[in-house]
Design an enzyme around this catalytic site. Sequence first.
Site, PDB file in Angstrom:
ATOM      1  N   ASP A  51       1.000  60.544  80.444  1.00 24.08           N
ATOM      2  CA  ASP A  51      -0.223  60.743  79.737  1.00 24.08           C
ATOM      3  C   ASP A  51      -1.292  61.360  80.503  1.00 24.08           C
ATOM      4  O   ASP A  51      -1.095  61.770  81.583  1.00 24.08           O
ATOM      5  CB  ASP A  51      -0.777  59.222  79.325  1.00 24.08           C
ATOM      6  CG  ASP A  51      -2.315  59.242  78.778  1.00 24.08           C
ATOM      7  OD1 ASP A  51      -2.696  60.105  77.890  1.00 24.08           O
ATOM      8  OD2 ASP A  51      -3.193  58.457  79.510  1.00 24.08           O
ATOM      9  N   SER A  52      -2.336  61.744  80.141  1.00 27.87           N
ATOM     10  CA  SER A  52      -3.485  62.532  80.805  1.00 27.87           C
ATOM     11  C   SER A  52      -4.190  61.707  82.143  1.00 27.87           C
ATOM     12  O   SER A  52      -4.677  61.972  83.077  1.00 27.87           O
ATOM     13  CB  SER A  52      -4.651  62.771  80.210  1.00 27.87           C
ATOM     14  OG  SER A  52      -5.321  61.855  79.555  1.00 27.87           O
ATOM     15  N   GLY A  89      -8.785  65.760  75.980  1.00 27.73           N
ATOM     16  CA  GLY A  89      -9.376  65.599  74.825  1.00 27.73           C
ATOM     17  C   GLY A  89     -10.202  67.065  74.432  1.00 27.73           C
ATOM     18  O   GLY A  89      -9.982  67.624  73.598  1.00 27.73           O
ATOM     19  N   ASN A 115      -1.877  61.079  72.547  1.00 34.06           N
ATOM     20  CA  ASN A 115      -2.048  61.626  71.275  1.00 34.06           C
ATOM     21  C   ASN A 115      -2.463  63.034  71.215  1.00 34.06           C
ATOM     22  O   ASN A 115      -2.285  63.836  70.588  1.00 34.06           O
ATOM     23  CB  ASN A 115      -3.304  60.830  70.661  1.00 34.06           C
ATOM     24  CG  ASN A 115      -2.594  59.554  70.039  1.00 34.06           C
ATOM     25  OD1 ASN A 115      -2.225  59.091  69.289  1.00 34.06           O
ATOM     26  ND2 ASN A 115      -3.146  58.375  71.101  1.00 34.06           N
ATOM     27  N   GLU A 165     -11.307  55.638  82.228  1.00 34.20           N
ATOM     28  CA  GLU A 165     -10.637  56.094  83.504  1.00 34.20           C
ATOM     29  C   GLU A 165     -11.616  55.485  84.826  1.00 34.20           C
ATOM     30  O   GLU A 165     -11.339  55.659  85.748  1.00 34.20           O
ATOM     31  CB  GLU A 165     -11.047  57.494  83.385  1.00 34.20           C
ATOM     32  CG  GLU A 165      -9.914  58.091  82.358  1.00 34.20           C
ATOM     33  CD  GLU A 165      -8.405  58.212  82.910  1.00 34.20           C
ATOM     34  OE1 GLU A 165      -8.262  58.580  84.145  1.00 34.20           O
ATOM     35  OE2 GLU A 165      -7.379  57.858  82.305  1.00 34.20           O
ATOM     36  N   CYS A 173      -5.661  57.099  70.504  1.00 30.48           N
ATOM     37  CA  CYS A 173      -5.905  57.423  71.481  1.00 30.48           C
ATOM     38  C   CYS A 173      -5.405  56.426  72.390  1.00 30.48           C
ATOM     39  O   CYS A 173      -5.781  55.220  72.317  1.00 30.48           O
ATOM     40  CB  CYS A 173      -7.250  57.951  71.772  1.00 30.48           C
ATOM     41  SG  CYS A 173      -7.684  58.414  73.732  1.00 30.48           S
ATOM     42  N   THR A 174      -4.345  56.825  73.464  1.00 27.87           N
ATOM     43  CA  THR A 174      -3.901  55.666  73.910  1.00 27.87           C
ATOM     44  C   THR A 174      -4.540  54.933  75.183  1.00 27.87           C
ATOM     45  O   THR A 174      -4.382  53.752  75.491  1.00 27.87           O
ATOM     46  CB  THR A 174      -2.617  55.749  74.817  1.00 27.87           C
ATOM     47  OG1 THR A 174      -2.522  57.174  75.685  1.00 27.87           O
ATOM     48  CG2 THR A 174      -1.361  56.462  73.783  1.00 27.87           C
ATOM     49  N   HIS A 175      -5.817  55.530  75.487  1.00 24.80           N
ATOM     50  CA  HIS A 175      -6.816  54.783  76.013  1.00 24.80           C
ATOM     51  C   HIS A 175      -7.608  53.619  75.392  1.00 24.80           C
ATOM     52  O   HIS A 175      -7.969  52.913  75.789  1.00 24.80           O
ATOM     53  CB  HIS A 175      -8.107  55.879  76.501  1.00 24.80           C
ATOM     54  CG  HIS A 175      -7.553  56.786  77.853  1.00 24.80           C
ATOM     55  ND1 HIS A 175      -6.490  57.869  77.676  1.00 24.80           N
ATOM     56  CD2 HIS A 175      -7.814  56.618  78.961  1.00 24.80           C
ATOM     57  CE1 HIS A 175      -6.461  58.499  78.985  1.00 24.80           C
ATOM     58  NE2 HIS A 175      -7.193  57.564  79.868  1.00 24.80           N
TER      59      HIS A 175
END
Length: 276
Positions: free
Chosen positions: A12-13, A45, A77, A155, A187-189
């Site tokens: 992931d990012s 994003g 995503n 984050e 969004c996985t966050h």
Amino acid sequence: MSAVERPIGMFDSGFGGLTVARALIDLLPGEDLVYIGDTGRYPYGPRPADEVRRFAEELARSLVDEHGAKVVIVACNTAAAAGLDELRATMPVPILDVIAPGAEALVRATATGRAGVIGTVGTVASGAYRAAVASTGAPVQLTTAACPGFVEFVERGQTEGDEVTVLAERLLAPVREADIDALLLGCTHYPFLARTIGEVMGAGVTLVSSADETAFAAQRILGELGLLRAPSRAGDAARRGEHRFLSSGDVDVFRQLGARLLGPELDHTEPWSPGA
Ligand code: DGL
């Protein structure tokens, strides 16, 4: 090492994919996992799709070439929405992502047929969820909204509080006004903000996360390919998989915040750099 014994690769990012990692570790505790969080280059994003595709290729190649991954799960995503066709055509292992499992779960969750998806600017602009929901064939009226700023809160480790609520009230207005009964956190966050998102949306809206669905999809595909580790037999000491976490950003920050978000399995973080 046999193919079955090779680890599952995931990226992931940043911290968002840890929601998928958590679901995978819980579902398949005997599997080894290598996770890369590209925190040195997050957020994805707002970036152009071709740049995100290049990052995804670097990460997937590293997981396969350097870590021997038997499958790569794109737990992001935005990276999936940027397009994985070329990656799928060139990589020697299956490439799974979160979009189709999420869309299918959303379609199952809505009773009224009015549903929503929230995600990053890149994900929403790509139309990937509209296409994925349409391809289920279900008569769902979909409302989408981009939520720039949510990822940055996660984050920073700020998952609730007044600032998050104020931003959520503003960004979620289009999906609130659409009178939906199910909202996919695309969004996985975002599952880390689920409490605030749930409060703003109200009790009548079911929040859907693609994390569990993606873990089930990984289990099914690995099973079909004969790449799933056999579950321990009753009486055997259960095998605990090894879980490695790498980050292109500050490894101490990744370990500290990551442990808070994922749990005790994240007790160590190794450095990762593109092309290293
Ligand atoms: N977690 C990611 C996603 O699912 C990306 C967030 C970002 O880097 O903007 O879209």
